[in-house]
Design an enzyme around this catalytic site. Sequence first.
Site, PDB file in Angstrom:
ATOM      1  N   CYS A 174     -10.420   5.705 -10.247  1.00 36.64           N
ATOM      2  CA  CYS A 174      -9.784   4.440 -10.383  1.00 36.64           C
ATOM      3  C   CYS A 174     -11.428   3.492 -10.803  1.00 36.64           C
ATOM      4  O   CYS A 174     -11.457   2.020 -10.941  1.00 36.64           O
ATOM      5  CB  CYS A 174      -9.971   3.441  -8.897  1.00 36.64           C
ATOM      6  SG  CYS A 174      -7.886   3.844  -8.540  1.00 36.64           S
ATOM      7  N   PHE A 225       0.084   1.952  -6.083  1.00 37.90           N
ATOM      8  CA  PHE A 225      -0.009   0.983  -7.034  1.00 37.90           C
ATOM      9  C   PHE A 225       0.899   1.046  -7.881  1.00 37.90           C
ATOM     10  O   PHE A 225       1.621   1.461  -7.460  1.00 37.90           O
ATOM     11  CB  PHE A 225      -0.260   3.134  -7.746  1.00 37.90           C
ATOM     12  CG  PHE A 225      -1.647   3.286  -6.484  1.00 37.90           C
ATOM     13  CD1 PHE A 225      -2.841   3.680  -7.846  1.00 37.90           C
ATOM     14  CD2 PHE A 225      -1.939   3.408  -6.087  1.00 37.90           C
ATOM     15  CE1 PHE A 225      -4.204   3.547  -6.989  1.00 37.90           C
ATOM     16  CE2 PHE A 225      -3.184   4.710  -5.331  1.00 37.90           C
ATOM     17  CZ  PHE A 225      -4.294   4.149  -5.696  1.00 37.90           C
ATOM     18  N   HIS A 312     -12.540  -3.898  -8.318  1.00 38.48           N
ATOM     19  CA  HIS A 312     -11.170  -3.113  -7.904  1.00 38.48           C
ATOM     20  C   HIS A 312     -10.809  -3.380  -7.048  1.00 38.48           C
ATOM     21  O   HIS A 312     -11.749  -3.156  -5.688  1.00 38.48           O
ATOM     22  CB  HIS A 312     -11.817  -1.712  -8.833  1.00 38.48           C
ATOM     23  CG  HIS A 312     -10.985  -0.625  -8.339  1.00 38.48           C
ATOM     24  ND1 HIS A 312      -9.684  -1.094  -9.142  1.00 38.48           N
ATOM     25  CD2 HIS A 312     -10.145  -0.044  -7.095  1.00 38.48           C
ATOM     26  CE1 HIS A 312      -8.477   0.193  -8.294  1.00 38.48           C
ATOM     27  NE2 HIS A 312      -9.160   0.337  -7.148  1.00 38.48           N
ATOM     28  N   ASN A 345      -2.553  -1.812  -7.342  1.00 36.77           N
ATOM     29  CA  ASN A 345      -3.330  -1.260  -7.692  1.00 36.77           C
ATOM     30  C   ASN A 345      -3.228  -0.368  -9.309  1.00 36.77           C
ATOM     31  O   ASN A 345      -2.261   0.468  -8.688  1.00 36.77           O
ATOM     32  CB  ASN A 345      -3.792  -0.367  -6.598  1.00 36.77           C
ATOM     33  CG  ASN A 345      -5.245   0.971  -6.642  1.00 36.77           C
ATOM     34  OD1 ASN A 345      -5.573   0.544  -7.673  1.00 36.77           O
ATOM     35  ND2 ASN A 345      -6.057   0.794  -5.938  1.00 36.77           N
TER      36      ASN A 345
HETATM   37  C1  CAA Z   1     -11.390   3.825  -3.481  1.00 34.49           C
HETATM   38  C2  CAA Z   1     -10.432   2.997  -4.475  1.00 34.49           C
HETATM   39  O1  CAA Z   1     -10.416   1.474  -4.127  1.00 34.49           O
HETATM   40  C3  CAA Z   1      -9.658   3.561  -5.318  1.00 34.49           C
HETATM   41  C4  CAA Z   1      -8.725   2.960  -5.303  1.00 34.49           C
HETATM   42  O2  CAA Z   1      -8.330   2.510  -5.702  1.00 34.49           O
HETATM   43  S1  CAA Z   1      -7.353   4.838  -3.910  1.00 34.49           S
HETATM   44  C5  CAA Z   1      -6.552   3.172  -3.187  1.00 34.49           C
HETATM   45  C6  CAA Z   1      -7.452   2.947  -2.072  1.00 34.49           C
HETATM   46  N1  CAA Z   1      -7.018   2.584  -1.487  1.00 34.49           N
HETATM   47  C7  CAA Z   1      -6.767   2.898   0.413  1.00 34.49           C
HETATM   48  O3  CAA Z   1      -7.671   3.797   0.193  1.00 34.49           O
HETATM   49  C8  CAA Z   1      -6.208   1.875   0.935  1.00 34.49           C
HETATM   50  C9  CAA Z   1      -6.762   2.283   2.191  1.00 34.49           C
HETATM   51  N2  CAA Z   1      -5.635   1.352   3.056  1.00 34.49           N
HETATM   52  C10 CAA Z   1      -5.529   0.229   3.562  1.00 34.49           C
HETATM   53  O4  CAA Z   1      -5.750  -0.707   2.627  1.00 34.49           O
HETATM   54  C11 CAA Z   1      -4.648  -0.172   4.766  1.00 34.49           C
HETATM   55  O5  CAA Z   1      -4.690   0.853   5.978  1.00 34.49           O
HETATM   56  C12 CAA Z   1      -3.060  -0.091   4.523  1.00 34.49           C
HETATM   57  C13 CAA Z   1      -3.101  -1.524   3.890  1.00 34.49           C
HETATM   58  C14 CAA Z   1      -2.666   0.287   3.819  1.00 34.49           C
HETATM   59  C15 CAA Z   1      -2.423  -0.497   5.439  1.00 34.49           C
HETATM   60  O6  CAA Z   1      -3.080  -1.533   6.444  1.00 34.49           O
HETATM   61  P1  CAA Z   1      -2.816  -1.957   8.555  1.00 34.49           P
HETATM   62  O7  CAA Z   1      -1.345  -2.104   8.078  1.00 34.49           O
HETATM   63  O8  CAA Z   1      -3.347  -2.682   8.504  1.00 34.49           O
HETATM   64  O9  CAA Z   1      -3.038  -0.590   9.339  1.00 34.49           O
HETATM   65  P2  CAA Z   1      -3.644   0.880   9.576  1.00 34.49           P
HETATM   66  O10 CAA Z   1      -3.673   1.169  10.768  1.00 34.49           O
HETATM   67  O11 CAA Z   1      -5.063   0.779   8.725  1.00 34.49           O
HETATM   68  O12 CAA Z   1      -2.828   1.876   8.691  1.00 34.49           O
HETATM   69  C16 CAA Z   1      -1.525   2.278   9.001  1.00 34.49           C
HETATM   70  C17 CAA Z   1      -1.054   3.660   9.583  1.00 34.49           C
HETATM   71  O13 CAA Z   1      -0.768   3.143   8.242  1.00 34.49           O
HETATM   72  C18 CAA Z   1      -1.512   5.286   8.481  1.00 34.49           C
HETATM   73  N3  CAA Z   1      -2.506   5.605   7.793  1.00 34.49           N
HETATM   74  C19 CAA Z   1      -3.561   4.213   6.563  1.00 34.49           C
HETATM   75  N4  CAA Z   1      -4.273   4.345   5.815  1.00 34.49           N
HETATM   76  C20 CAA Z   1      -3.659   6.181   5.884  1.00 34.49           C
HETATM   77  C21 CAA Z   1      -4.375   7.228   4.919  1.00 34.49           C
HETATM   78  N5  CAA Z   1      -5.454   7.132   3.802  1.00 34.49           N
HETATM   79  N6  CAA Z   1      -3.460   8.432   4.824  1.00 34.49           N
HETATM   80  C22 CAA Z   1      -2.896   8.616   5.911  1.00 34.49           C
HETATM   81  N7  CAA Z   1      -2.243   7.529   5.956  1.00 34.49           N
HETATM   82  C23 CAA Z   1      -3.432   6.479   6.199  1.00 34.49           C
HETATM   83  C24 CAA Z   1      -2.116   5.150   9.538  1.00 34.49           C
HETATM   84  O14 CAA Z   1      -3.271   6.163  10.496  1.00 34.49           O
HETATM   85  C25 CAA Z   1      -1.321   3.985  10.352  1.00 34.49           C
HETATM   86  O15 CAA Z   1      -0.189   5.121  10.845  1.00 34.49           O
HETATM   87  P3  CAA Z   1      -0.148   5.008  12.541  1.00 34.49           P
HETATM   88  O16 CAA Z   1       0.880   3.659  12.246  1.00 34.49           O
HETATM   89  O17 CAA Z   1       1.466   5.728  12.089  1.00 34.49           O
HETATM   90  O18 CAA Z   1      -0.583   4.708  13.189  1.00 34.49           O
END
Ligand code: CAA
Length: 398
Positions: A174, A225, A312, A345
């Site tokens: 990314c 994505f 980003h 994304n």
């Molecule tokens: C680094 C960069 O910027 C480069 C990239 O673009 S790569 C992509 C980057 N994006 C990410 O890494 C996503 C980051 N995560 C998030 O933004 C948030 O977790 C989300 C928006 C997806 C959900 O947020 P939320 O609803 O507030 O809840 P949150 O508690 O964080 O997660 C909800 C569930 O997803 C799961 N989860 C979150 N991140 C996870 C992951 N990386 N892998 C597996 N499970 C995940 C949690 O364990 C949780 O599960 P349970 O309900 O069973 O406990």
Amino acid sequence: MAPTTTMGSALYPLGEMRQSQRADGLAAVLAIGTANPPNCVTQEEFPDFYFRATNSDHLTALKDKFKRICQEMGVQRRYLHHTEEMLSAHPEFVDRDAPSLDARLDIAAEAVPELAARAAGRAIAEWGRPAADITHLVVTTNSGAHIPGVDFRLVPLLGLRPSVRRTMLHLNGCFAGCAALRLAKDLAENSRGARVLVVAAELTLMNFCGPDEGCFRTLLVQGLFGDGAAAVIVGADAERPLFEIVSAAQTIIPESDHALNMRFTERRLDGVLGRQVPGLIGDNVERCLLDMFGPLLGGGGGEWNNLFWAVHPGSSTIMDQVDAALGLEPGKLAASRRVLSDYGNMSGATVIFALDELRRQRKEAAAAGEWPELGVMMAFGPGMTVDAMLLHATSHVN
Ligand SMILES: CC(=O)CC(=O)SCCNC(=O)CCNC(=O)[C@H](O)C(C)(C)COP(=O)(O)OP(=O)(O)OC[C@H]1O[C@@H](n2cnc3c(N)ncnc32)[C@H](O)[C@@H]1OP(=O)(O)O
């Protein structure tokens, strides 16, 4: 024989020769173009589409959880090259264990250059000069593994000269958009008259797969994505610069190499997207920025609200982490959040979409005469890596 130095001799004054080849001014962004596939999917309808297309409607608990989380990502809609028809014709893309990389690469070999050419064509049209005036081409994608690659295909598609100097950057994740612009800055400043076309293009078909109850990470990727391409023309001493690239830098977040990575398998592009990613960014982003640009900004942190920002948008949680870590006022990341909402994304292309949205917002703000002079363009990716540049908004608003 007359003595020679590293600056050459009276006959061959290398210092002067070198100076004459270098640009006088900073490299600048001259034009921006973006493109997406026509197939638009709203985030609301996506879980139904995805579970239906992957024959997984029986996984009701997983679908419910996915529905809920799809609403939390900050995404309203995305554009996808793959359609339900394509997935029906390629059941191997749905089957998580089928060796389907060849078929994905075949589709990407055609679709990525076409998408890239649409974005680049728009950037060239905005620039207003013939495509043949492009001297260098830097292309980046995570969606392919071909030689010759997208860069080579773009030459006839855009009508570039066969002698255009091409560089292909594969698998930068990314932060690819920032990395390609960083390279373009060096090319433009070290080659007088250079006009560098930078293109980032991404297709999520490379990592598409059916859901796995034991691996929620792959579902996150499906929900977050989108597909898109973005192009920028970069040049120094140039006509109508939009943003001058004052400084460009890259750094690695300490002890984060386990958190985010990608690799091609015989099945698809797969990898690790750890839960700790947003926290790692939040904990480290200010220190990284100070190391990269602190001396240029008078050494001070805490003045982040005096800058404009094109970041980003990895997800809404990541945006929240950046907001909190830098103490940004509401609206400072509006361009990035808008792009996340409207496109999802798009990996390496996303930060250029954010810059494009930022210049639109700047044009609107210019009427009110309020806009910071300096800003930061920043992307995160595997490593974990932070790739960023300090930009200067010129008086030219387009
Ligand atoms: C680094 C960069 O910027 C480069 C990239 O673009 S790569 C992509 C980057 N994006 C990410 O890494 C996503 C980051 N995560 C998030 O933004 C948030 O977790 C989300 C928006 C997806 C959900 O947020 P939320 O609803 O507030 O809840 P949150 O508690 O964080 O997660 C909800 C569930 O997803 C799961 N989860 C979150 N991140 C996870 C992951 N990386 N892998 C597996 N499970 C995940 C949690 O364990 C949780 O599960 P349970 O309900 O069973 O406990």
